[in-house]
Design a protein around this motif. Structure first.
Motif, PDB file in Angstrom:
ATOM      1  N   ALA A  16       0.837  -1.204   0.053  1.00  0.00           N
ATOM      2  CA  ALA A  16      -0.073  -0.014   0.152  1.00  0.00           C
ATOM      3  C   ALA A  16       0.824   1.100   0.003  1.00  0.00           C
ATOM      4  CB  ALA A  16      -1.090  -0.107   1.187  1.00  0.00           C
ATOM      5  N   ILE A  17       1.853   1.058   0.760  1.00  0.00           N
ATOM      6  CA  ILE A  17       2.926   2.562   0.803  1.00  0.00           C
ATOM      7  C   ILE A  17       3.553   2.711  -0.331  1.00  0.00           C
ATOM      8  CG2 ILE A  17       5.007   3.388   1.856  1.00  0.00           C
ATOM      9  CD1 ILE A  17       4.112   1.966   4.411  1.00  0.00           C
ATOM     10  N   ILE A  18       3.940   1.637  -1.018  1.00  0.00           N
ATOM     11  CA  ILE A  18       4.632   1.716  -2.311  1.00  0.00           C
ATOM     12  C   ILE A  18       3.584   2.192  -3.460  1.00  0.00           C
ATOM     13  CG2 ILE A  18       5.579   0.474  -4.257  1.00  0.00           C
ATOM     14  CD1 ILE A  18       6.811  -1.401  -2.367  1.00  0.00           C
ATOM     15  N   SER A  19       2.271   1.694  -3.432  1.00  0.00           N
ATOM     16  CA  SER A  19       1.391   2.381  -4.475  1.00  0.00           C
ATOM     17  C   SER A  19       1.269   3.730  -4.046  1.00  0.00           C
ATOM     18  CB  SER A  19       0.109   1.555  -4.302  1.00  0.00           C
ATOM     19  OG  SER A  19       0.083   0.063  -4.695  1.00  0.00           O
ATOM     20  N   ILE A  20       1.270   4.193  -2.771  1.00  0.00           N
ATOM     21  CA  ILE A  20       0.682   5.655  -2.548  1.00  0.00           C
ATOM     22  C   ILE A  20       1.845   6.487  -2.941  1.00  0.00           C
ATOM     23  CG2 ILE A  20       0.769   7.102  -0.679  1.00  0.00           C
ATOM     24  CD1 ILE A  20      -0.727   5.062   1.103  1.00  0.00           C
ATOM     25  N   VAL A  21       3.156   6.167  -2.831  1.00  0.00           N
ATOM     26  CA  VAL A  21       4.370   6.862  -3.242  1.00  0.00           C
ATOM     27  C   VAL A  21       4.422   7.264  -4.593  1.00  0.00           C
ATOM     28  CG1 VAL A  21       6.804   6.976  -3.393  1.00  0.00           C
ATOM     29  CG2 VAL A  21       5.912   6.299  -1.163  1.00  0.00           C
ATOM     30  N   ALA A  55      -7.653   5.549  -2.584  1.00  0.00           N
ATOM     31  CA  ALA A  55      -7.882   4.222  -2.399  1.00  0.00           C
ATOM     32  C   ALA A  55      -6.812   3.359  -1.639  1.00  0.00           C
ATOM     33  CB  ALA A  55      -8.259   3.527  -3.793  1.00  0.00           C
ATOM     34  N   SER A  56      -5.546   3.766  -2.232  1.00  0.00           N
ATOM     35  CA  SER A  56      -4.209   3.176  -1.499  1.00  0.00           C
ATOM     36  C   SER A  56      -4.329   3.478   0.010  1.00  0.00           C
ATOM     37  CB  SER A  56      -2.935   3.463  -2.169  1.00  0.00           C
ATOM     38  OG  SER A  56      -3.209   2.868  -3.428  1.00  0.00           O
ATOM     39  N   ILE A  57      -4.530   4.730   0.274  1.00  0.00           N
ATOM     40  CA  ILE A  57      -4.433   5.254   1.644  1.00  0.00           C
ATOM     41  C   ILE A  57      -5.607   4.444   2.559  1.00  0.00           C
ATOM     42  CG2 ILE A  57      -5.120   6.960   3.336  1.00  0.00           C
ATOM     43  CD1 ILE A  57      -3.672   8.995   1.356  1.00  0.00           C
ATOM     44  N   ALA A  58      -7.087   3.958   1.811  1.00  0.00           N
ATOM     45  CA  ALA A  58      -8.110   3.459   2.468  1.00  0.00           C
ATOM     46  C   ALA A  58      -7.399   2.013   2.639  1.00  0.00           C
ATOM     47  CB  ALA A  58      -9.032   3.515   1.691  1.00  0.00           C
ATOM     48  N   VAL A  59      -6.820   1.399   2.009  1.00  0.00           N
ATOM     49  CA  VAL A  59      -6.199  -0.035   2.084  1.00  0.00           C
ATOM     50  C   VAL A  59      -5.176  -0.075   3.212  1.00  0.00           C
ATOM     51  CG1 VAL A  59      -4.841  -1.755   0.962  1.00  0.00           C
ATOM     52  CG2 VAL A  59      -6.536  -0.957  -0.202  1.00  0.00           C
ATOM     53  N   LEU A  60      -4.246   0.984   3.163  1.00  0.00           N
ATOM     54  CA  LEU A  60      -3.274   1.065   4.301  1.00  0.00           C
ATOM     55  C   LEU A  60      -4.079   1.156   5.778  1.00  0.00           C
ATOM     56  CD1 LEU A  60      -0.495   1.170   5.089  1.00  0.00           C
ATOM     57  CD2 LEU A  60      -0.555   3.797   4.763  1.00  0.00           C
ATOM     58  N   ILE A  61      -4.907   2.222   5.924  1.00  0.00           N
ATOM     59  CA  ILE A  61      -5.753   2.236   6.921  1.00  0.00           C
ATOM     60  C   ILE A  61      -6.424   1.099   7.335  1.00  0.00           C
ATOM     61  CG2 ILE A  61      -7.595   3.506   8.344  1.00  0.00           C
ATOM     62  CD1 ILE A  61      -7.149   5.776   6.625  1.00  0.00           C
ATOM     63  N   ILE A  84     -14.540  -1.907   4.762  1.00  0.00           N
ATOM     64  CA  ILE A  84     -15.060  -0.499   5.169  1.00  0.00           C
ATOM     65  C   ILE A  84     -14.315   0.500   4.564  1.00  0.00           C
ATOM     66  CG2 ILE A  84     -15.685   1.245   7.138  1.00  0.00           C
ATOM     67  CD1 ILE A  84     -16.245  -1.233   8.718  1.00  0.00           C
ATOM     68  N   ALA A  85     -13.050   0.505   4.455  1.00  0.00           N
ATOM     69  CA  ALA A  85     -11.999   1.453   3.858  1.00  0.00           C
ATOM     70  C   ALA A  85     -12.456   1.338   2.547  1.00  0.00           C
ATOM     71  CB  ALA A  85     -10.570   1.247   4.403  1.00  0.00           C
ATOM     72  N   SER A  86     -12.428   0.085   1.784  1.00  0.00           N
ATOM     73  CA  SER A  86     -12.731   0.073   0.318  1.00  0.00           C
ATOM     74  C   SER A  86     -13.657   0.713  -0.207  1.00  0.00           C
ATOM     75  CB  SER A  86     -12.567  -1.568  -0.093  1.00  0.00           C
ATOM     76  OG  SER A  86     -11.344  -1.927   0.232  1.00  0.00           O
ATOM     77  N   MET A  87     -14.868   0.388   0.700  1.00  0.00           N
ATOM     78  CA  MET A  87     -15.929   1.112   0.297  1.00  0.00           C
ATOM     79  C   MET A  87     -16.010   2.707   0.341  1.00  0.00           C
ATOM     80  SD  MET A  87     -20.041   0.547   1.881  1.00  0.00           S
ATOM     81  CE  MET A  87     -19.783  -1.005   1.366  1.00  0.00           C
TER      82      MET A  87
END
Length: 290
Positions: A16-21, A55-61, A84-87
């Motif tokens: 998730a972090i790699i995707s965010i960056v 979306a990536s931050i939501a996955v990370l959370i 929930i985060a994905s939604m």
């Protein structure tokens, strides 16, 4: 097994972090070049990447909250936090996708007299290459830790790579005296954003409403019926808590069977589903059958 599940969730944070960056760098680059080169398609692709950041931050959370142990209010744990985060992310992505469609549609009807700078197309190609390698990393990680959340991120990564390729093709095409092709490509990118948002929403609601793959249940049913002493299955149900599957099954055994033998049968079923198929927990009810 539970401790390993938590370790896998921790490991999944890397993807998730790699995707965010990657998305932050690419979205800034695309939006800047998109406005400088006057490319609606590249701007739409950049906006697409901004939704991917969310979306990536939501996955990370979701991955981090899911690592919390059970408490008084969440006796089954916090595994469903990923869903929930994905939604939430799907709602934001859909809103951005609709805005891209509106802006691109307006450009198409107003007409465009000039083609964007060719540099915008090369930015799209470079972006596609970057996202392909991010996809390969996340896909490998998802398979290693058996994470549906990270696998969803990987699918989003490869989807973005294809979107960027499409963007580049549209911009290259607009150079052939077809400036209208750029906003048309932007409109297609908007449709792809909306489709991705819908797919994420559909998967999240299926999980949160206790939907379960019928094909998997049939596989588990077959495995249970192979166990010596099981005369039949009265009912079998499954539900998901994040990446963890919980199976409830009511089996029929001979009414003359003693308690210890019935317990041994339940143990065999439990270990078979957990060790062979990775089921997180199995609840077994034994019913006598004459």
């Amino acid at each position: 097994m539970e401790e390993q599940k938590y370790k896998d969730l921790k490991l999944g944070e890397r993807g998730a972090i790699i995707s965010i960056v990657a998305y932050i760098v690419l979205s800034i680059f695309k939006l800047l070049v998109g406005y400088m080169s006057d490319s609606a398609a590249l701007r739409a692709d950049g906006l697409n990447n901004t939704t991917d950041i969310i979306a990536s931050i939501a996955v990370l959370i979701g991955l981090r909250v899911a690592q919390r142990p059970p408490d008084g209010n969440h006796t089954y744990g916090h595994w469903k936090s990923e869903g929930i985060a994905s939604m939430v992310a799907s709602f934001i992505m859909m809103a951005v996708g609709i805005q891209v469609l509106i802006d691109a549609g307006t450009s198409v009807f107003e007409g465009k007299s000039e083609s964007p700078d060719i540099i915008a197309a090369y930015v799209g190609l470079v972006s596609a290459v970057v996202m392909y390698f991010v996809y390969r990393y996340n896909k490998k990680l998802a398979e290693k830790i058996n994470s549906s959340a990270v696998m969803s991120a990987a699918k989003d990564n490869i989807s973005d790579a294809w979107v960027s390729i499409g963007t580049a093709i549209g911009i290259f095409g607009s150079q052939l005296n077809m400036p209208w092709l750029d906003p048309i490509t932007a409109f297609i990118v908007g449709l792809l954003i909306c489709k991705t948002a819908w797919d994420i929403f559909k998967h999240a609601t299926h999980e949160l409403s206790d939907g379960f793959d019928e094909e998997k249940l049939n596989i588990y049913r077959t495995e249970i019926l192979k166990v010596d002493g099981v005369k039949g299955i009265k009912e079998i149900r499954g539900r998901s808590y994040g990446n963890n599957e919980v199976v409830d099954v009511e089996i029929l055994v001979n009414s003359t069977l003693d308690i210890k033998k019935a317990h041994d049968i339940a143990d065999i079923i439990e270990h078979t589903l957990m060790d062979k198929h990775g089921v997180y927990n199995v609840h077994i009810h034994i019913e006598p059958n004459s």
